[in-house]
Write a protein that holds these residues in place. Structure first.
Motif, PDB file in Angstrom:
ATOM      1  N   ASN A   9       0.835  -1.208   0.000  1.00 36.18           N
ATOM      2  CA  ASN A   9       0.000   0.000   0.000  1.00 36.18           C
ATOM      3  C   ASN A   9       0.871   1.260   0.000  1.00 36.18           C
ATOM      4  OD1 ASN A   9      -1.410   2.246   1.483  1.00 36.18           O
ATOM      5  ND2 ASN A   9      -3.115   0.834   1.154  1.00 36.18           N
ATOM      6  N   LYS A  10       0.609   2.121  -0.999  1.00 33.02           N
ATOM      7  CA  LYS A  10       1.431   3.319  -1.181  1.00 33.02           C
ATOM      8  C   LYS A  10       1.358   4.272   0.021  1.00 33.02           C
ATOM      9  CE  LYS A  10       1.875   6.862  -4.672  1.00 33.02           C
ATOM     10  NZ  LYS A  10       1.140   7.489  -5.741  1.00 33.02           N
ATOM     11  N   ASP A  11       0.148   4.421   0.596  1.00 32.78           N
ATOM     12  CA  ASP A  11       0.008   5.338   1.733  1.00 32.78           C
ATOM     13  C   ASP A  11       0.798   4.836   2.944  1.00 32.78           C
ATOM     14  OD1 ASP A  11      -1.622   6.900   0.226  1.00 32.78           O
ATOM     15  OD2 ASP A  11      -3.476   5.945   0.919  1.00 32.78           O
ATOM     16  N   ILE A  12       0.753   3.499   3.149  1.00 30.64           N
ATOM     17  CA  ILE A  12       1.509   2.949   4.300  1.00 30.64           C
ATOM     18  C   ILE A  12       3.006   3.096   4.037  1.00 30.64           C
ATOM     19  CG2 ILE A  12       1.905   0.923   5.758  1.00 30.64           C
ATOM     20  CD1 ILE A  12      -0.872  -0.090   4.985  1.00 30.64           C
ATOM     21  N   VAL A  13       3.405   2.836   2.789  1.00 30.93           N
ATOM     22  CA  VAL A  13       4.825   3.000   2.425  1.00 30.93           C
ATOM     23  C   VAL A  13       5.260   4.439   2.700  1.00 30.93           C
ATOM     24  CG1 VAL A  13       6.387   3.141   0.436  1.00 30.93           C
ATOM     25  CG2 VAL A  13       4.967   1.100   0.763  1.00 30.93           C
ATOM     26  N   ASN A  14       4.456   5.402   2.273  1.00 30.80           N
ATOM     27  CA  ASN A  14       4.822   6.813   2.460  1.00 30.80           C
ATOM     28  C   ASN A  14       4.883   7.197   3.933  1.00 30.80           C
ATOM     29  OD1 ASN A  14       5.293   7.501  -0.179  1.00 30.80           O
ATOM     30  ND2 ASN A  14       3.134   7.917  -0.605  1.00 30.80           N
ATOM     31  N   LEU A  15       3.956   6.638   4.703  1.00 35.87           N
ATOM     32  CA  LEU A  15       3.957   6.927   6.141  1.00 35.87           C
ATOM     33  C   LEU A  15       5.221   6.371   6.794  1.00 35.87           C
ATOM     34  CD1 LEU A  15       2.342   8.061   8.545  1.00 35.87           C
ATOM     35  CD2 LEU A  15       1.314   5.799   8.797  1.00 35.87           C
ATOM     36  N   LEU A  16       5.566   5.142   6.403  1.00 35.90           N
ATOM     37  CA  LEU A  16       6.781   4.538   6.973  1.00 35.90           C
ATOM     38  C   LEU A  16       8.020   5.350   6.588  1.00 35.90           C
ATOM     39  CD1 LEU A  16       5.947   0.768   6.413  1.00 35.90           C
ATOM     40  CD2 LEU A  16       6.545   1.807   8.610  1.00 35.90           C
ATOM     41  N   LEU A  17       8.066   5.787   5.334  1.00 34.48           N
ATOM     42  CA  LEU A  17       9.218   6.587   4.891  1.00 34.48           C
ATOM     43  C   LEU A  17       9.307   7.894   5.685  1.00 34.48           C
ATOM     44  CD1 LEU A  17       9.040   5.998   1.027  1.00 34.48           C
ATOM     45  CD2 LEU A  17      10.858   5.235   2.572  1.00 34.48           C
ATOM     46  N   LYS A  18       8.150   8.493   5.932  1.00 35.15           N
ATOM     47  CA  LYS A  18       8.124   9.741   6.720  1.00 35.15           C
ATOM     48  C   LYS A  18       8.663   9.474   8.133  1.00 35.15           C
ATOM     49  CE  LYS A  18       4.821  13.203   8.127  1.00 35.15           C
ATOM     50  NZ  LYS A  18       3.474  13.230   8.590  1.00 35.15           N
ATOM     51  N   VAL A 222       6.160  -3.061   2.555  1.00 37.37           N
ATOM     52  CA  VAL A 222       5.788  -2.550   3.890  1.00 37.37           C
ATOM     53  C   VAL A 222       6.566  -3.281   4.979  1.00 37.37           C
ATOM     54  CG1 VAL A 222       3.877  -2.503   5.563  1.00 37.37           C
ATOM     55  CG2 VAL A 222       3.526  -1.648   3.243  1.00 37.37           C
ATOM     56  N   ASP A 223       6.743  -4.605   4.804  1.00 40.85           N
ATOM     57  CA  ASP A 223       7.527  -5.383   5.777  1.00 40.85           C
ATOM     58  C   ASP A 223       8.943  -4.827   5.890  1.00 40.85           C
ATOM     59  OD1 ASP A 223       5.596  -7.424   6.279  1.00 40.85           O
ATOM     60  OD2 ASP A 223       6.135  -8.391   4.400  1.00 40.85           O
ATOM     61  N   ILE A 224       9.569  -4.661   4.745  1.00 38.98           N
ATOM     62  CA  ILE A 224      10.986  -4.281   4.747  1.00 38.98           C
ATOM     63  C   ILE A 224      11.160  -2.867   5.309  1.00 38.98           C
ATOM     64  CG2 ILE A 224      13.018  -3.875   3.274  1.00 38.98           C
ATOM     65  CD1 ILE A 224      11.820  -6.131   1.440  1.00 38.98           C
ATOM     66  N   LEU A 225      10.267  -1.964   4.909  1.00 41.96           N
ATOM     67  CA  LEU A 225      10.390  -0.588   5.415  1.00 41.96           C
ATOM     68  C   LEU A 225      10.098  -0.523   6.907  1.00 41.96           C
ATOM     69  CD1 LEU A 225       8.895   1.381   2.420  1.00 41.96           C
ATOM     70  CD2 LEU A 225      11.262   1.385   3.209  1.00 41.96           C
ATOM     71  N   GLN A 226       9.143  -1.321   7.359  1.00 48.33           N
ATOM     72  CA  GLN A 226       8.866  -1.329   8.805  1.00 48.33           C
ATOM     73  C   GLN A 226      10.077  -1.889   9.563  1.00 48.33           C
ATOM     74  OE1 GLN A 226       5.471  -3.644  10.112  1.00 48.33           O
ATOM     75  NE2 GLN A 226       5.270  -2.427  11.968  1.00 48.33           N
ATOM     76  N   SER A 227      10.719  -2.906   8.990  1.00 52.45           N
ATOM     77  CA  SER A 227      11.917  -3.474   9.619  1.00 52.45           C
ATOM     78  C   SER A 227      13.038  -2.443   9.659  1.00 52.45           C
ATOM     79  CB  SER A 227      12.385  -4.719   8.855  1.00 52.45           C
ATOM     80  OG  SER A 227      11.364  -5.682   8.868  1.00 52.45           O
ATOM     81  N   VAL A 228      13.191  -1.702   8.562  1.00 53.55           N
ATOM     82  CA  VAL A 228      14.205  -0.633   8.541  1.00 53.55           C
ATOM     83  C   VAL A 228      13.893   0.374   9.656  1.00 53.55           C
ATOM     84  CG1 VAL A 228      15.071   1.346   7.206  1.00 53.55           C
ATOM     85  CG2 VAL A 228      14.799  -0.890   6.090  1.00 53.55           C
ATOM     86  N   TYR A 229      12.635   0.750   9.756  1.00 50.14           N
ATOM     87  CA  TYR A 229      12.230   1.709  10.797  1.00 50.14           C
ATOM     88  C   TYR A 229      12.603   1.176  12.195  1.00 50.14           C
ATOM     89  CZ  TYR A 229       9.309   4.331  14.009  1.00 50.14           C
ATOM     90  OH  TYR A 229       8.878   5.083  15.084  1.00 50.14           O
ATOM     91  N   MET A 230      12.293  -0.100  12.432  1.00 46.75           N
ATOM     92  CA  MET A 230      12.562  -0.690  13.753  1.00 46.75           C
ATOM     93  C   MET A 230      14.060  -0.718  14.044  1.00 46.75           C
ATOM     94  SD  MET A 230       9.726  -3.711  13.338  1.00 46.75           S
ATOM     95  CE  MET A 230       9.773  -4.603  14.875  1.00 46.75           C
TER      96      MET A 230
END
Ligand code: SF4
Length: 359
Positions: A9-18, A222-230
């Motif tokens: 999902n693009k919105d979730i991706v953008n939120l994670l990037l933010k 989304v998984d990978i970006l969330q992992s990066v965030y964590m």
């Protein structure tokens, strides 16, 4: 499709990037040690989405890439023995040995067959009782349990003409060895499939002994970006631990039954990894109780002296020290139709993934 939509999902991706941009202040190097992640990271162009201070590098996570040339040479030597049938996953037949590949031996008349599981190999053994059927076991804690179950199955069926040539490996020694070697790693994107089997405990020494976090990740953007965030959060707060992002597949205990089967059939031994050399107790050899299914014992062969390719920098790539496009042979002499090194053969290899998605 709903499932895929959710994790792309693009919105979730953008939120994670933010969120990543908001918390990330220092330079940070995160390494993935799973070929599936290497492929997904390149396919979805994840590095290009991240701020410049976050580098993603590939580690020794592709099973075919870390498999030693000696193992390929051993399989080639076995394929030349009269009445031997080699059974293997597809990628392996194209991996260059010192002087030949299984594919070349097949074209010269060797009986080399691609199978989708060890069960196919057992079936071939049953149907060819006058031949010796060897299954090539490669991969980490994900593929070792099915290999182990196959051997138990062969024992139950009293199959006398089946054996396994093992190059199975376990992941944690390589993760520690990279840091011991001084490779700058601030966090591990820990493998999803391996962790389904192992659970979280095997990674605990990494934060404890090295101050490096591990986040077990899924394979969608989304998984990978969330992992990066964590991982970035752990790094910025210096609060290093093992966390599971991939909660829909991984639980802390892992798959106990699969672990038991693996421990029953295999015993730990020193093993050679491309780029890292020999790492103590990092490989899985067939245990003594099952030695009648160990191809190393049952079909002795002379294996040629190992010769490495000139100009291939797979070893440095697998340590995260170089990117595939820094290899002089990348995309020219070495490409997916004509792979020079193992990292270009498998679709999980860093060079192959770069060649496909990032040329
Ligand atoms: Fe080896 Fe080819 Fe990768 Fe270069 S591009 S490191 S030769 S596999």
């Amino acid at each position: 499709m709903k499932y895929i939509d959710e994790f792309r999902n693009k919105d979730i991706v953008n939120l994670l990037l933010k969120n990543i941009n908001n918390i990330s202040k220092k330079d940070v190097v995160l390494m993935e040690v799973c070929g599936g992640h290497t492929w997904a990271i390149q396919k979805f162009g994840i590095p290009s989405l991240l701020p410049e201070n976050i580098s993603l590098v590939s580690g020794p996570g592709c099973p075919v890439c870390v498999t030693s040339k000696k193992f390929i040479d051993h399989a080639v030597a076995l394929s030349r023995v009269k009445d031997v049938i080699i059974t293997t996953y597809g990628d392996l037949i194209r991996v260059p040995g010192s002087t030949s590949t299984l594919n070349e031996e097949k074209s010269k008349g060797a009986d080399v067959r691609i199978v989708y599981s060890i069960l196919d190999a057992l079936k071939i053994a049953k149907e060819n009782s006058t031949k010796k059927v060897v299954f090539l076991g490669v991969g980490f804690e994900t593929t070792a349990p099915p290999s182990a179950a196959g051997i138990i199955n062969a024992k139950v069926q009293n199959l006398k003409n089946f054996s396994l040539l093992s190059s199975h490996k376990i992941m944690p020694p390589a993760m520690g060895a990279l840091i011991d070697e001084g490779v700058a790693i601030n966090g591990y994107i820990a493998p999803g499939h391996v962790s389904v089997i192992t659970g979280t405990e095997i990674y605990e020494p990494i934060p404890r002994n090295y101050g490096v976090g591990c986040v077990i990740s899924g394979f969608e953007p989304v998984d990978i970006l969330q992992s990066v965030y964590m991982l970035v959060k752990q790094f910025e707060t210096q609060d290093f631990k093992v966390e599971i992002q991939y909660k829909r597949a991984v639980n802390p205990e892992g798959n106990i039954k699969a672990q038991q089967v693996m421990n029953e059939v295999f015993s730990l031994r020193d093993d050679w990894w491309r780029g890292l050399g020999t790492l103590p107790l990092s490989g899985l050899g067939v245990a003594e109780n099952y030695s009648e299914f160990d191809a190393e014992i049952m079909i002795p062969v002379e294996v040629e002296e190992t010769k490495e390719e000139k100009g291939c920098i797979c070893g440095e790539i697998l340590k995260g020290l170089k990117k595939p496009n820094q290899c002089k042979l990348f995309g020219t002499v070495c490409n997916s139709s004509n792979p020079v090194g193992a990292c270009m053969v498998s679709h999980e290899g860093a060079c192959n993934a770069y060649y496909r998605f990032n040329r």
